[in-house]
Design a protein around this motif. Sequence first.
Motif, short mmCIF file in Angstrom:
data_model
loop_
_atom_site.label_atom_id
_atom_site.label_comp_id
_atom_site.label_asym_id
_atom_site.label_seq_id
_atom_site.Cartn_x
_atom_site.Cartn_y
_atom_site.Cartn_z
N VAL A 12 0.84 -1.20 0.00
CA VAL A 12 0.00 0.00 0.00
C VAL A 12 0.88 1.25 0.00
N ALA A 13 1.93 1.25 0.78
CA ALA A 13 2.84 2.40 0.82
C ALA A 13 3.49 2.61 -0.54
N GLN A 14 3.92 1.54 -1.19
CA GLN A 14 4.53 1.67 -2.52
C GLN A 14 3.52 2.16 -3.56
N ALA A 15 2.27 1.70 -3.49
CA ALA A 15 1.23 2.16 -4.41
C ALA A 15 0.96 3.65 -4.20
N ALA A 16 0.98 4.11 -2.94
CA ALA A 16 0.79 5.54 -2.67
C ALA A 16 1.94 6.36 -3.25
N ILE A 17 3.15 5.88 -3.12
CA ILE A 17 4.31 6.59 -3.69
C ILE A 17 4.23 6.62 -5.21
N ASN A 18 3.86 5.53 -5.84
CA ASN A 18 3.71 5.49 -7.30
C ASN A 18 2.63 6.47 -7.78
N PHE A 19 1.53 6.57 -7.04
CA PHE A 19 0.45 7.48 -7.39
C PHE A 19 0.92 8.93 -7.31
N VAL A 20 1.60 9.28 -6.25
CA VAL A 20 2.07 10.65 -6.07
C VAL A 20 3.12 11.01 -7.12
N ASN A 21 3.94 10.08 -7.53
CA ASN A 21 4.99 10.34 -8.53
C ASN A 21 4.43 10.59 -9.93
N LYS A 22 3.16 10.30 -10.16
CA LYS A 22 2.55 10.56 -11.47
C LYS A 22 2.24 12.03 -11.69
N PHE A 23 2.34 12.85 -10.65
CA PHE A 23 2.06 14.28 -10.74
C PHE A 23 3.36 15.07 -10.82
N ALA A 24 3.35 16.15 -11.57
CA ALA A 24 4.52 17.03 -11.68
C ALA A 24 4.39 18.14 -10.65
N ASN A 25 5.41 18.30 -9.85
CA ASN A 25 5.39 19.30 -8.79
C ASN A 25 5.35 20.71 -9.40
#
Length: 191
Positions: A175-188
């Motif tokens: 779950v933690a890795q899926a959350a990190i993957n989801f957040v990385n799809k956005f450009a800061n």
Amino acid sequence: MKNLRKQSERGISVMMTAWFLVFFMIPMVGLTIDTTMLYVDKTRLQGAVDGAALAAAKSLARGTTDAAQQASAAQAAATYVYLNYAPTLFLTTNIQVTPVSPYSSGDVIINESVANQRTVTVVAHATVPTLFMRYLHFTSTTFAASATVTRRDVNVMMVVDRSGSLQSSGSCGAVAQAAINFVNKFANGTD
């Protein structure tokens, strides 16, 4: 005397009817047809501009800088107008959408003055020649259509359950890795 009067009035109804047709009926029918064509053209152009404004708002997500995003939106708006409005519809000529950006002075205007929202306004112009109203020296009509779309930035909150049920099943790391993957799809800074 009565016969002379009747003979002098013969043909007056034909002349009056001809005068009525030439100076009243034909221009009225021509105005009706030309106005209908103009209405159809303006309706089609309005539909194209509505789609262009939506496409421009969607295109604001393309690009890594604000200037690149605005250039992408302006180009998408112009492209959508030209794709959705046939340049030969009822003899239409001179369709214009000027995709000048950033902070345009052309026909695609992107306003970022309100925090967390961007407003895209698209204006298109077209010239339609008249068919029947040329008789009265009206050779063409230019009209415009505009549409405005507002795109608001969205704040996303992610809540991850770290309770004992995930710990005991061994799923917490996934779950933690899926959350990190989801957040990385956005450009800061741009999403």
